[in-house]
Design an enzyme around this catalytic site. Structure first.
Site, short mmCIF file in Angstrom:
data_model
loop_
_atom_site.label_atom_id
_atom_site.label_comp_id
_atom_site.label_asym_id
_atom_site.label_seq_id
_atom_site.Cartn_x
_atom_site.Cartn_y
_atom_site.Cartn_z
N GLY A 10 0.82 -1.22 0.00
CA GLY A 10 0.00 0.00 0.00
C GLY A 10 0.84 1.25 0.00
O GLY A 10 0.60 2.18 0.78
N SER A 12 1.29 3.41 -2.53
CA SER A 12 0.96 4.42 -3.54
C SER A 12 0.51 5.74 -2.92
O SER A 12 0.63 6.79 -3.53
CB SER A 12 -0.15 3.90 -4.47
N ARG A 13 -0.04 5.67 -1.70
CA ARG A 13 -0.60 6.89 -1.08
C ARG A 13 -0.33 6.89 0.41
O ARG A 13 0.06 5.88 0.99
CB ARG A 13 -2.12 6.92 -1.29
N ASP A 61 -2.92 -7.08 -5.39
CA ASP A 61 -3.94 -6.98 -4.35
C ASP A 61 -3.52 -7.96 -3.26
O ASP A 61 -3.67 -9.17 -3.40
CB ASP A 61 -5.30 -7.37 -4.95
N VAL A 62 -2.97 -7.41 -2.17
CA VAL A 62 -2.37 -8.29 -1.15
C VAL A 62 -3.43 -8.99 -0.28
O VAL A 62 -3.08 -9.74 0.62
CB VAL A 62 -1.34 -7.53 -0.27
N SER A 140 -3.68 0.16 14.45
CA SER A 140 -4.42 1.41 14.71
C SER A 140 -4.74 1.50 16.19
O SER A 140 -4.86 0.46 16.86
CB SER A 140 -5.74 1.39 13.93
N TYR A 153 -13.33 -2.89 11.48
CA TYR A 153 -12.00 -2.29 11.37
C TYR A 153 -11.23 -2.51 12.68
O TYR A 153 -10.06 -2.92 12.66
CB TYR A 153 -12.13 -0.79 11.09
N LYS A 157 -7.72 -4.65 13.25
CA LYS A 157 -6.47 -4.07 13.76
C LYS A 157 -6.03 -4.73 15.07
O LYS A 157 -4.83 -4.89 15.32
CB LYS A 157 -6.65 -2.55 13.94
P1 NAP Z 1 -4.84 5.59 2.45
O1 NAP Z 1 -4.29 6.96 2.26
O2 NAP Z 1 -6.28 5.34 2.19
O3 NAP Z 1 -3.94 4.57 1.62
C1 NAP Z 1 -4.21 3.20 1.66
C2 NAP Z 1 -3.16 2.46 0.89
O4 NAP Z 1 -3.42 1.05 1.01
C3 NAP Z 1 -3.19 2.78 -0.60
O5 NAP Z 1 -1.87 2.89 -1.06
C4 NAP Z 1 -3.90 1.57 -1.22
O6 NAP Z 1 -3.42 1.26 -2.51
C5 NAP Z 1 -3.41 0.48 -0.27
N1 NAP Z 1 -4.27 -0.73 -0.30
C6 NAP Z 1 -5.50 -0.90 0.23
N2 NAP Z 1 -5.92 -2.16 0.01
C7 NAP Z 1 -4.93 -2.79 -0.66
C8 NAP Z 1 -4.75 -4.10 -1.17
N3 NAP Z 1 -5.71 -5.04 -1.03
N4 NAP Z 1 -3.59 -4.41 -1.81
C9 NAP Z 1 -2.62 -3.48 -1.95
N5 NAP Z 1 -2.73 -2.22 -1.50
C10 NAP Z 1 -3.87 -1.88 -0.87
O7 NAP Z 1 -4.62 5.12 3.96
P2 NAP Z 1 -3.53 5.50 5.05
O8 NAP Z 1 -4.17 6.45 5.98
O9 NAP Z 1 -2.23 5.81 4.43
O10 NAP Z 1 -3.47 4.11 5.83
C11 NAP Z 1 -2.35 3.21 5.75
C12 NAP Z 1 -2.50 2.21 6.89
O11 NAP Z 1 -2.50 2.91 8.14
C13 NAP Z 1 -3.79 1.41 6.86
O12 NAP Z 1 -3.54 0.09 7.24
C14 NAP Z 1 -4.66 2.11 7.88
O13 NAP Z 1 -5.65 1.26 8.43
C15 NAP Z 1 -3.62 2.52 8.90
N6 NAP Z 1 -4.04 3.63 9.77
C16 NAP Z 1 -4.34 4.85 9.24
C17 NAP Z 1 -4.74 5.87 10.11
C18 NAP Z 1 -5.09 7.25 9.62
O14 NAP Z 1 -5.61 8.05 10.42
N7 NAP Z 1 -4.83 7.60 8.36
C19 NAP Z 1 -4.84 5.64 11.48
C20 NAP Z 1 -4.54 4.37 11.97
C21 NAP Z 1 -4.12 3.38 11.10
P3 NAP Z 1 -4.18 1.69 -3.89
O15 NAP Z 1 -4.69 3.08 -3.72
O16 NAP Z 1 -3.08 1.57 -4.90
O17 NAP Z 1 -5.27 0.68 -4.12
#
Ligand code: NAP
Length: 244
Positions: A10, A12-13, A61-62, A140, A153, A157
């Site tokens: 993941g 990409s973003r 797609d992991v 999380s 969710y 986690k």
């Molecule tokens: P995000 O901006 O929505 O990015 C999610 C990333 O996960 C994207 O790069 C997406 O890839 C990738 N992804 C999702 N499903 C996938 C799959 N099946 N196979 C491969 N790639 C996949 O989210 P983020 O905030 O950076 O979150 C990253 C991690 O941190 C997540 O596990 C999230 O639960 C955790 N987290 C986030 C927060 C927060 O507040 N942001 C807080 C606690 C935990 P594509 O776009 O290429 O599909």
């Protein structure tokens, strides 16, 4: 010295992108995984190329065993080893518990928890052979304390943290460290649904008075990659919002 090799899922973003960027800048050979955001993954690659740093971007797609396997096989075929695995890929959900369906359960659990299970399994075979490895799972705060309207969710986690602790015990004798980072609210697309007012409230209830940035998580990853005595831990970066 031989370069370390890292897979970041993941990437990409958001948080994953920031982790991939920092590890690549540090001189680690990064395999940045993406699923749907090919354009964004290319942008990351091109940004690093401007600094003469080359990363691999691999679509997979992991949440699917065969695709996760192909991602890991790419790394082994290309570099013969994997030193670091960052299980970051994940999706959010927000729904009343009574309205959740089996499809919701399968989607969230597969993307958030099964993906980490499969990636750990595929990668650890190589790490065990090499008697070396560092696995970091992004969980999380909701896995620690639970979130209303995010039950599945939160389960996914909490499952990741269980995976981390059990694997740390099983893989420790093979010199593989396994830790979780449990972020609080981080400024990424995942929170783009929050209004300005909701964000302000979140900042106000956080002792450090701010939400996190993806780089905050990447810096902790960087530390865990360097460290040699931390395993089985859930490290929560949340500005003091959740203190257990
Ligand atoms: P995000 O901006 O929505 O990015 C999610 C990333 O996960 C994207 O790069 C997406 O890839 C990738 N992804 C999702 N499903 C996938 C799959 N099946 N196979 C491969 N790639 C996949 O989210 P983020 O905030 O950076 O979150 C990253 C991690 O941190 C997540 O596990 C999230 O639960 C955790 N987290 C986030 C927060 C927060 O507040 N942001 C807080 C606690 C935990 P594509 O776009 O290429 O599909």
């Amino acid at each position: 010295m031989e370069k370390k090799v890292a897979i970041v899922t993941g990437a990409s973003r958001g948080i994953g992108r920031s982790i991939a960027y920092l590890l690549a800048k540090k001189g680690i050979k990064v395999i940045a995984n993406y699923n749907q955001s090919e354009e964004k993954a290319r942008e990351l690659k091109e940004e690093l190329e401007k600094e003469n740093i080359n990363i691999d971007i691999i679509k997979a797609d992991v949440s699917k065993r065969e695709e996760a396997k192909r991602l890991v096989q790419f790394a082994i075929n290309s570099y013969e080893k994997i030193d670091i695995l960052i299980n970051n890929a994940g999706i959010a959900e927000y729904k009343l518990f009574t309205e959740e369906t089996d499809e919701d359960w399968n989607r969230v659990i597969n993307n958030n928890l099964y993906s980490a299970f499969v990636m750990c399994q595929e990668v650890s075979k190589n790490m065990i052979q090499n008697k070396n490895g560092c696995i970091i799972n992004i969980s999380s705060i909701w896995g620690m304390v639970g979130a209303s309207l995010e039950v599945i969710y939160s389960v996914s986690k909490a499952g990741i943290d269980g995976l981390t602790k059990a694997l740390a015990k099983e893989l420790g004798p093979s010199n593989i460290r396994v830790n979780s980072i449990a972020p609080g609210t981080i400024d990424t697309d995942m929170n783009k649904g929050l209004t300005k007012q909701e964000l302000k409230i979140l900042e106000e209830v956080t002792p450090l008075g701010k939400i996190g940035k993806p780089e905050d998580i990447a810096k902790c990853v960087n530390w865990l990659v360097e460290d040699e005595f931390t395993t089985g831990q859930v490290i929560s970066l949340n500005g003091g919002w959740v203190i257990t």
